[in-house]
Design an enzyme around this catalytic site. Structure first.
Site, PDB file in Angstrom:
ATOM      1  N   ARG A  75       0.848  -1.190   0.000  1.00 21.87           N
ATOM      2  CA  ARG A  75       0.000   0.000   0.000  1.00 21.87           C
ATOM      3  C   ARG A  75       0.888   1.246   0.000  1.00 21.87           C
ATOM      4  NH1 ARG A  75      -1.772   0.568   4.417  1.00 21.87           N
ATOM      5  NH2 ARG A  75      -1.235  -1.378   5.443  1.00 21.87           N
ATOM      6  N   TYR A 203      -1.689  -3.578  -6.980  1.00 23.39           N
ATOM      7  CA  TYR A 203      -1.404  -4.370  -5.790  1.00 23.39           C
ATOM      8  C   TYR A 203      -2.484  -4.289  -4.714  1.00 23.39           C
ATOM      9  CZ  TYR A 203       0.962  -6.781  -2.162  1.00 23.39           C
ATOM     10  OH  TYR A 203       1.262  -7.707  -1.205  1.00 23.39           O
ATOM     11  N   LYS A 212      -9.586  -2.563   1.667  1.00 26.04           N
ATOM     12  CA  LYS A 212      -9.328  -1.410   2.535  1.00 26.04           C
ATOM     13  C   LYS A 212     -10.123  -0.181   2.086  1.00 26.04           C
ATOM     14  CE  LYS A 212      -6.185  -3.944   4.487  1.00 26.04           C
ATOM     15  NZ  LYS A 212      -6.016  -4.381   5.833  1.00 26.04           N
ATOM     16  N   HIS A 232     -10.622  -2.632  11.519  1.00 29.12           N
ATOM     17  CA  HIS A 232      -9.508  -3.437  11.003  1.00 29.12           C
ATOM     18  C   HIS A 232      -9.223  -4.550  12.006  1.00 29.12           C
ATOM     19  CE1 HIS A 232      -5.074  -3.363   9.426  1.00 29.12           C
ATOM     20  NE2 HIS A 232      -5.794  -4.242   8.780  1.00 29.12           N
ATOM     21  N   SER A 254      -1.402  -3.959  10.022  1.00 34.73           N
ATOM     22  CA  SER A 254      -1.086  -4.918   8.963  1.00 34.73           C
ATOM     23  C   SER A 254       0.216  -5.647   9.282  1.00 34.73           C
ATOM     24  CB  SER A 254      -0.912  -4.193   7.626  1.00 34.73           C
ATOM     25  OG  SER A 254      -2.095  -3.509   7.295  1.00 34.73           O
ATOM     26  N   CYS A 256       0.943  -7.946  11.530  1.00 35.76           N
ATOM     27  CA  CYS A 256       1.267  -8.172  12.947  1.00 35.76           C
ATOM     28  C   CYS A 256       0.650  -9.475  13.449  1.00 35.76           C
ATOM     29  CB  CYS A 256       0.781  -7.016  13.817  1.00 35.76           C
ATOM     30  SG  CYS A 256       1.806  -5.550  13.693  1.00 35.76           S
ATOM     31  N   THR A 259      -3.796 -12.903  10.834  1.00 36.54           N
ATOM     32  CA  THR A 259      -4.186 -14.162  10.198  1.00 36.54           C
ATOM     33  C   THR A 259      -3.803 -15.344  11.092  1.00 36.54           C
ATOM     34  OG1 THR A 259      -3.885 -13.104   8.051  1.00 36.54           O
ATOM     35  CG2 THR A 259      -4.033 -15.507   8.062  1.00 36.54           C
ATOM     36  N   ASP A 283      -9.174 -10.016   8.925  1.00 35.35           N
ATOM     37  CA  ASP A 283      -8.680  -8.659   8.650  1.00 35.35           C
ATOM     38  C   ASP A 283      -9.688  -7.550   8.938  1.00 35.35           C
ATOM     39  OD1 ASP A 283      -6.530  -7.000   7.727  1.00 35.35           O
ATOM     40  OD2 ASP A 283      -7.551  -6.754   5.810  1.00 35.35           O
ATOM     41  N   ASN A 370       6.346  -8.574   1.880  1.00 41.11           N
ATOM     42  CA  ASN A 370       4.890  -8.377   1.854  1.00 41.11           C
ATOM     43  C   ASN A 370       4.245  -9.263   0.783  1.00 41.11           C
ATOM     44  OD1 ASN A 370       2.519  -7.140   2.840  1.00 41.11           O
ATOM     45  ND2 ASN A 370       2.501  -5.691   1.124  1.00 41.11           N
ATOM     46  N   ARG A 372       2.019 -12.159  -0.734  1.00 42.11           N
ATOM     47  CA  ARG A 372       0.684 -12.503  -0.224  1.00 42.11           C
ATOM     48  C   ARG A 372       0.141 -13.762  -0.880  1.00 42.11           C
ATOM     49  NH1 ARG A 372      -1.685  -8.887   3.825  1.00 42.11           N
ATOM     50  NH2 ARG A 372      -0.072  -7.321   4.038  1.00 42.11           N
ATOM     51  N   GLY A 497       0.378 -20.315  18.813  1.00 42.87           N
ATOM     52  CA  GLY A 497      -0.625 -21.110  19.534  1.00 42.87           C
ATOM     53  C   GLY A 497      -0.711 -20.755  21.015  1.00 42.87           C
TER      54      GLY A 497
HETATM   55  O1  SAT Z   1      -2.536  -4.594   0.845  1.00 39.67           O
HETATM   56  S1  SAT Z   1      -3.592  -4.748   1.852  1.00 39.67           S
HETATM   57  O2  SAT Z   1      -3.983  -3.454   2.377  1.00 39.67           O
HETATM   58  O3  SAT Z   1      -4.756  -5.393   1.275  1.00 39.67           O
HETATM   59  C1  SAT Z   1      -3.050  -5.732   3.149  1.00 39.67           C
HETATM   60  C2  SAT Z   1      -2.761  -4.976   4.387  1.00 39.67           C
HETATM   61  O4  SAT Z   1      -1.966  -4.042   4.389  1.00 39.67           O
HETATM   62  O5  SAT Z   1      -3.331  -5.325   5.436  1.00 39.67           O
HETATM   63 MN    MN Z   2      -5.105  -5.526   7.103  1.00 34.92          MN
END
Ligand code: SAT
Ligand code: MN
Length: 598
Positions: A75, A203, A212, A232, A254, A256, A259, A283, A370, A372, A497
């Site tokens: 981003r 992206y 977002k 978020h 983001s 951290c 997921t 998210d 980053n 994905r 965990g």
């Molecule tokens: O690139 S995204 O904004 O979709 C992922 C993120 O930064 O959480």
């Molecule tokens: Mn996010």
């Protein structure tokens, strides 16, 4: 795939598509129905063009690799604008441009930008298609990669279009990859017009406009107007051995570990005892309050756009299990036999890096930090059976968290809703690779919404406070920090965990079954309040993770107050009063002459 110009039953939608086509001059227009056939045809097209590389069909059937332009991998917050008529309505938390200027600037870039390309009309629904909390949008894009990702990340296609035609309203998102030129890249939001215009990036958060741009920036604006919350946050269900499930929403910046937390595998002892973890979302969380004050949450997304590096058999086996079919990988490395590869994967070796070069450690990691994966939520082994529920899930707790190597204890609990809102507003975290810019710098990131709140943070804090009605059945609010480091620079808490040990205390506090020590910053557990059995915590960890340092926190509160003051009169006085109160309580605890005088 039939490339048609067929429109919808909604005149306003057809008119918008026509006006965009007149501006962008595409070769053809395709209305997406979301079908398998459409998806396969698009993927074939992308493979032919070299936009997608099919992965090993034996190990990863129907999986593809996409490499984005090396300048287009995250981003871009400095190019992201919230364009409200009044500058103050966007707030100092956003970059602002006057709506007319912003339209003029991007429309000049959109003019003729789709020549020779196909314009895809992508109707989508954020949230279960029959949920009253869900909201719809239409993205126009010239990127088939965006279409394929939107199909995984949202309820995309015919059913969404039918709902849009029924409701007659939708968020408008116009996207083009343009020239992929960083100097001609803008992500513009017009919350008053429920409109997004994004150009120059293909992206993730810049291009998948449902995520977002809609679900957070425009969504938060809609939520304030309509009296709900767009956040978020991940949503996770924790089932105890008695079969009772508590739902927790948790906000982290983001990259951290949202997921991983959403898909957590309980430690062995917990598994044997019967604990289970259910993933609702990883998210974004949309919440509505019922008449009793209970918050109900849905995940507006239908898939995960997760960070690949660091995802391994130990850190997130659920994610690994869902990634061996029907997934799209972006900017990961590749093994010699065409399997996706990233740092933190426990097997295989990279032959190519994220840019397709022969892997050479001198060039850095094989996968971009980053990098994905995109995959349907339904493929997650821990996908919650109520994740598709139209009414959502009732929240027991809200958890805020940041990446803080010092000061911030493992977990603490707010005294009440107002104090909890202050804790969220005061959140800070070290920056990550999810956005361009320096990594590892501490910045305030209120509710992990700094890059995503579509209006003035002062108004946003005030909106949060409105939910704290007397007698409301509100979730309790907590703050966690998995990232505290010891004197040797290593993490003190094992994380992953074992974070369930902390969530167990959180839930027990919600049920009134666990103790906590009152301190000025909130209630803290002692090491005895948490189940630490089987963990080999150092003495330093036991000391530091459960301690409140009054001097350090006093300094932190001076910074928090300054931060709140920067929002001027828009910042609710109640939060400033709350911060003053805590600061004076911390002052009393300072060692030295002041404390004895107090
Ligand atoms: O690139 S995204 O904004 O979709 C992922 C993120 O930064 O959480
Ligand atoms: Mn996010």
């Amino acid at each position: 795939m039939a490339l048609t110009t067929a429109g919808s039953k909604l005149a306003s939608l057809n008119a918008w598509v026509e006006s965009v086509a007149a501006l962008t001059e595409p070769q053809q227009i395709h209305w997406c129905d979301g079908s398998d056939a459409e998806d396969q045809a698009l993927k074939l097209l992308m493979v032919e063009r070299g936009d997608l590389i099919p992965l090993n069909p034996d190990t990863h059937p129907n999986c593809y690799l996409h490499r984005s332009h090396p300048s287009d991998v995250a981003r871009v917050e400095h190019l992201t604008f919230v364009c409200t008529s009044e500058r103050e309505d966007a707030g100092s938390n956003n970059h602002w441009m006057a709506p007319a200027d912003a339209h003029a600037k991007v429309d000049a870039l959109f003019a003729g930008c789709m020549r020779g390309r196909t314009l895809y009309v992508v109707p989508y629904c954020m949230g279960p298609i029959d949920s009253p909390i869900a909201r719809c949008g239409v993205e126009i894009t010239d990127s088939p990669y965006v279409v394929a990702n939107m199909r995984l990340m949202t309820r995309m296609g015919a059913a969404a279009l039918a709902r849009i035609e029924r409701e007659g309203s939708f968020v408008r998102g116009l996207h083009s990859i343009g020239e992929l030129d960083p100097d001609k890249r803008f992500i513009m939001h017009f919350p008053e017009e429920l409109t997004i215009k994004s150009i120059g990036s293909g992206y993730g958060g810049n291009a998948l406009l449902g995520k977002k741009c809609h679900a957070l920036r425009i969504g938060s604006y809609q939520a304030r107007r309509e009296g709900w919350l767009a956040e978020h946050m991940l949503i996770v269900g924790i089932e105890n051995p008695a079969g009772e499930t508590h739902y927790i929403a948790a906000a982290f910046p983001s990259a951290c570990g949202k997921t991983n937390l959403a898909m957590l595998i309980p430690p062995e002892g917990y598994r044997e005892a019967g604990w289970k973890v259910w993933t609702v979302g990883d998210d974004i969380c949309w919440m509505q309050q019922d008449d009793e004050g209970q918050l109900w949450a849905i995940n507006p997304e239908a898939g995960y756009f997760g960070v690949a590096p660091g995802t391994g058999a130990k850190t997130n086996p659920n994610a690994l299990a869902m990634l061996n079919r029907d997934a799209i990988f972006t900017n990961v490395g590749l093994t010699a036999d065409l399997q996706p590869w990233w740092e933190g994967l426990d097997q295989g070796r990279p032959a190519k890096d994220s840019q397709g070069r022969d892997f050479d450690p001198a060039n850095g990691p094989a996968a971009h930090p980053n990098a994905r994966f995109t995959v349907s939520a339904k493929q997650c082994p821990s996908y919650s059976p109520v994740a598709e529920s139209a009414q959502g899930v009732p929240l027991s707790a809200i958890v805020f968290g940041g990446r803080r190597e010092s000061l911030v204890p493992l977990v603490f609990e707010a005294r009440d809703w107002q104090h909890g809102v202050l804790i969220g507003a005061a959140m800070a975290s070290e920056t990550t690779a999810a956005a361009t810019g320096a990594v590892g710098v501490v910045r305030r990131d209120s509710m992990a919404m700094k890059p995503f709140c579509g209006y003035n943070f002062g108004d946003y804090f005030a909106h949060w406070l409105t939910f704290g009605k007397d007698g409301a059945k509100l979730p309790k609010i907590f703050h966690v920090n998995w990232f505290r480091k010891g004197s040797d620079g290593k993490f003190l808490w094992p994380g992953f965990g074992d974070n369930l040990r902390v969530l167990e205390w959180v839930i027990a506090r919600c049920e009134g079954k666990a103790s906590g020590q009152a301190t000025p910053i909130g209630f803290l557990p002692t090491p005895d309040d948490l189940n630490l059995a089987g963990l080999d915590l150092s003495d330093e960890a036991r000391d530091v993770l459960f301690a409140m340092d009054p001097q350090g926190w006093y300094r932190e509160f001076e910074a928090i107050k300054q931060y709140l003051h920067d929002f001027g009169s828009r910042c609710p006085q109640a939060l400033i009063d709350e911060a003053n109160l805590i600061e004076s309580e911390l002052h009393v605890l300072q060692p030295g002459p002041q404390a004895s005088a107090a």
